[in-house]
Design an enzyme around this catalytic site. Structure first.
Site, PDB file in Angstrom:
ATOM      1  CG  ASP A 157      -1.436  -1.792   7.911  1.00  0.00           C
ATOM      2  OD1 ASP A 157      -1.861  -0.627   7.817  1.00  0.00           O
ATOM      3  OD2 ASP A 157      -2.102  -2.784   7.572  1.00  0.00           O
ATOM      4  CG  ASN A 175      -2.819   5.430  -0.197  1.00  0.00           C
ATOM      5  OD1 ASN A 175      -2.064   5.447  -1.155  1.00  0.00           O
ATOM      6  ND2 ASN A 175      -3.623   4.418   0.062  1.00  0.00           N
ATOM      7  CB  SER A 206       0.516  -2.071  -6.002  1.00  0.00           C
ATOM      8  OG  SER A 206      -0.156  -0.841  -5.955  1.00  0.00           O
ATOM      9  CB  ALA A 238      -0.942  -0.007   1.207  1.00  0.00           C
ATOM     10  CD  GLU A 273       5.441  -7.482  -0.930  1.00  0.00           C
ATOM     11  OE1 GLU A 273       5.442  -6.357  -0.391  1.00  0.00           O
ATOM     12  OE2 GLU A 273       5.006  -8.510  -0.367  1.00  0.00           O
ATOM     13  CB  CYS A 323      -9.694  -2.505   1.971  1.00  0.00           C
ATOM     14  SG  CYS A 323      -8.355  -1.621   2.744  1.00  0.00           S
ATOM     15  NE  ARG A 357       2.503  12.502  -8.221  1.00  0.00           N
ATOM     16  CZ  ARG A 357       1.862  11.392  -7.853  1.00  0.00           C
ATOM     17  NH1 ARG A 357       1.670  10.406  -8.711  1.00  0.00           N
ATOM     18  NH2 ARG A 357       1.404  11.267  -6.626  1.00  0.00           N
ATOM     19  CB  ALA A 373      -5.985   1.395   2.980  1.00  0.00           C
TER      20      ALA A 373
END
Lengths: 561, 561
Positions: free
Chosen positions: A291, A313, A38, A10, A32, A42, A21, A309
């Site tokens: 988390d 973010n 990704s 997440a 990972e 939920c 960006r 979540a």
């Protein structure tokens, strides 16, 4: 600048996207240990409920592109290594040791900044037999896949869900059907114990039972027993035995902190990684979020562990900005949570009544029911709002919502008001949008705030259905004055001890008939007329009177057990 | 204490109900010149649309009781005189002269406090022929009844709606069907001119036309012409002639102030009765509220006239409290408004971009599109949010929403944030409720606020579709860089001059192909990938680049005309 992100579910990808960006030159690597990145965790209960047809839907963008290794390489210019576990952090030399889980080869990757996005893992209670077959959690897409596959084979006719938190309730709702029986075992005396106060929980419990779920509260599981193939076939509780064919453990999650702890990073009292307002750990080259990290609570100022979540973010943006030199801060949380299950929308923000009292607040609460839209508009439904505020000044401390109707809007408005330190009087003044499809002319939220303020100022005296039930159970005599219209009474008569029926329209004529030797509880459908009746009786010099808060919309859950 | 309330529709009954609750002894009298009291005028378009089956539904309580004279007498202990007009206020002797419209008898009633709740009347432009038959307004239940009856007889195949404000749009939506054609004549160059900025209006116009309505903008009506029976049969506009069989005038309302003005009460510059924060007029024994009184605007501090049922109800409480000795105040308004029409939810709060600029604010705006729920949840739809803020500090000045998806929640959150003086950075921090059925993990509102803040800080360079269209129309050369996926481009290709297609995933490889002699506008579905592409090109040293705000979700309304 080399940035390594440990965890690709997440917050990890969010950090990568934002950082790319604002910093085109950063070398971004995501590690990972699983094979998927990704994904929308939920959404797993909705996949099990067949509302989401394919597991891959949880891994695509809104425009249908799978967010895989290639996606991150092409669109974010970020390297992603899946099935690659970060096994050790060498903080002195700023390197992270990784192991490829396919080849078992190890390597050390240098970093300037390390982001720990290691997430959480299911908290599995150490119950004998918990490792038997067909005992699952609802944490990873593989879990959901296994549960769904097993149900599809139609061997399973009964599932036991252990725990009635958010995931437990969502999963029970996803599973229950005429062909699949569900038992929920909750150790606490109520459902959603971390989300709702006991009075609001009752509204949910009524619905859960109405959907045919076998709800077992205060139910402590002692053991799981298996069949000849070592698949679970029995849940042994302190109260008895449940024959079952599948078990879902939904007793919460714990932060994944092994890597951080071993590296000597500070772990907070919540058990999650301690971070400052920039999401920085005690090592300024290492950030943590999502988390695996703790948050700070807006109202108490204390560290909390509320993994969400939405929080992850937002923290991802803060971490990326701070790495790029922008002094971003992550704001304290209110713990705003919501779920949809058993036809209800259920949510909370801020502190619960119990929590607030335990922290020494002098608390005033209101429970109000109302329609989410005008009654003459075809689509309208009831919702119930509980507000928790400080008696001294009316400052909002928290709110809980529950209902078939539109609760999410009112919850988000309350979460927003809470952020700005709103008092009940501010809520009454809110200039909310009104048109018949969206609200009543006095929005149910404003009605709730008005009720709260009336109670705080002593203008209105309310009593909760929970309190009425307790008093009656203790043998106290009450006069339950049902002031509804005759057709309402006929459709749904009250059978409490001491019930007396006088319609509100007759009350001005007949009030002297009412016995005055006990507390009079005025009862209507939603609480508004009951309040009016109580005011009327008070004006006749009767002081021992209180209206049933939220009316029978709330009361029914208590009175019909 | 004698309290007389002039007007029995919205705020009048509210004053009576609240006052009765807090002051059992007040003698409360409501005077209403019409025959109906306490009706939901906002529901009239829904009655015309057959969404509300019976007109009486607008006059009942949510529990099915008609709010008539008997209801108020029995339940509120308030006298109601219908068909009784207040004709003159004798302020010196504190008496109000009334006339019974059935008997024409006059009488003087003494008061301690007088409440003016005289409401509004339709603002009917002085167009020749405006008194012809079959020309209606949508103000009183009788109007709605007449319109509906006439349509039922099936003589009417074409209706012209004059005005495209909130009521005009709701009414056009209620009427249009395959058997009933509708023309809207709007004098302004856009629909909902008081509600939306021109860019947001465009989104609504696209939908109105899509529903088969003949939308005539910048259309000035010169005259109505009648048939042999003096029923309207023709609308003469500056542009031409519209053959029609019914006309609805929906050009706004004016406050009903005759009684107040004649009594020497101060009328504000808005044309409505001037009141202080307690809703008191310049005569301390006389209050005014609802559609006949002006309000004060939260942001400008200036008097405004924004008549709304929600405002009226809140003012009713303030008036009753103040009469009863509670020092209540009515808060300044934000002008929050909402409507549902043509499948869209449309709303605004605070100042519009034009209004803000006209008041000298240095304005930054963002237009953002996004989903109201996760894309993998079965029920999800697009919404567009426009935010207007101060460039200096990011303080929110106003917001507008439009979309098929859930807009009302985001609007109410923004209205709440506005009340507390929120800045864009506060919106980014909001702890809103997330679960897949209710939001995306980054709520579209937070995405909108982030975009605004990115633009304010110069991190993101956005361009509006309106601006692109104007520049192209003026002959300016632009490079329209469509960075969507191939299947998206195929389904909905762009045909603007200078369009070039390079998918975002290929952009890092192919960016050198892009001509750099004009502004590059990166275009995607919602604006998010366009922003990402713009960042990427900026990182390659290209400064003349901007992303299309809101993507083609907004752009389509401009590019396909």
């Amino acid at each position: 600048m080399k940035v390594i992100i440990v965890g690709g579910v997440a917050i990890g990808p969010k950090v990568a996207a934002r950082l790319r960006r604002i910093n085109p030159d950063a070398e971004i690597t995501i590690l990972e240990k699983g094979s998927l990145i990704s994904y929308g965790g939920c959404g797993l209960p909705f996949y099990v409920a067949n509302l989401v047809p394919r597991l891959e839907d949880l891994m695509t963008t809104s425009y249908g592109v799978i967010r895989d290794t290639e996606f991150f390489a092409a669109q974010k210019n970020a390297k992603v290594y899946t099935q690659t576990e970060a096994i050790k952090i060498d903080r002195i030399n700023k390197r992270v040791w990784v192991r490829n889980l396919l080849t078992n080869l190890e390597d050390a990757l240098p970093y300037d900044y390390l982001v720990l996005a290691t997430g959480s893992k299911p908290s599995i209670p150490p119950i004998p037999g918990v490792k038997l077959g067909r005992i699952f959690t609802m944490h990873h897409p593989h879990d959901a896949q296994s549960v769904k596959d097993l149900i599809k084979t139609k061997q399973v006719k009964h599932v036991t869900v252990i725990g009635s938190g958010l995931i437990g309730i969502e999963t029970a709702d996803a599973l229950v059907s005429p062909r699949l029986k569900v038992t929920i075992c909750e150790a606490d005396s109520r459902v959603l114990p971390k989300l709702l106060d006991s009075d609001m929980s009752k509204l949910v419990e009524q619905k859960i039972k109405g959907h045919g779920v076998d709800l077992q509260l205060s139910c402590k599981v002692k053991a799981f027993e298996g069949d000849a193939e070592d698949n679970v076939c029995r849940v042994i509780t302190e109260q008895g035995t449940i024959e079952t064919e599948m078990v879902i453990i939904a007793t919460g999650v714990r932060p994944e902190i092994g890597l951080a702890r071993e590296a000597g990073l500070t772990i907070g009292n919540t058990g999650a990684i301690q971070v400052d307002e920039h999401q920085m750990t005690n090592d300024p080259a290492i950030y943590a979020g999502g988390d695996c990290a703790e948050q700070r609570h807006l109202l108490t100022g204390e560290p909390v562990y509320i993994p969400l979540a939405s929080t992850a973010n937002k923290q991802g943006r803060v971490i990326a900005d701070h790495i790029a030199g922008i002094p971003a801060r992550f704001a304290p949380v209110e713990g705003t949570s919501i779920l949809q299950a058993f036809d209800l929308t259920i949510g909370r923000t801020g502190l619960g009544e119990e929590e607030a009292r335990n922290r020494g607040y002098n608390v005033v609460t209101s429970v109000s029911s109302g329609l989410d839209a005008t009654h003459y508009y075809p689509m309208h439904a009831l919702i119930t709002i509980k507000l928790i505020a400080e008696q001294e000044n009316g400052r909002l401390l928290g709110a809980q919502v529950c209902g078939i109707g539109e609760c999410a809007k009112r919850l988000d408005v309350l979460a927003t008001a809470l952020k700005f330190g709103a008092k009940a009087e501010d809520l009454i003044d809110l200039d909310l949008a009104y048109a018949p499809p969206f609200a009543t002319a006095i929005d149910v939220l404003i009605h709730a705030a008005t009720t709260l303020e009336n109670m705080r100022q002593g203008i209105a005296l309310g009593i909760t259905a929970e309190n009425v039930t307790k008093r009656l159970a203790a043998g106290e005599k009450l006069c339950i004055l049902d002031i509804r219209e005759p057709d309402e009474v006929m459709a749904n008569p009250l059978s409490l001890d001491g019930t007396m029926v006088i319609g509100l329209g007759e009350l001005r004529e007949r009030w002297e008939e009412i016995p005055r030797d006990s507390l009079i509880v005025t009862v209507c459908g939603l609480g508004i007329r009951g309040y009016e009746a109580a005011c009327m009786l008070q004006s006749k010099g009767i002081s021992q009177v209180a209206f049933l808060q939220g009316g029978l919309n709330v009361g029914s859950a208590f009175f019909k057990q």
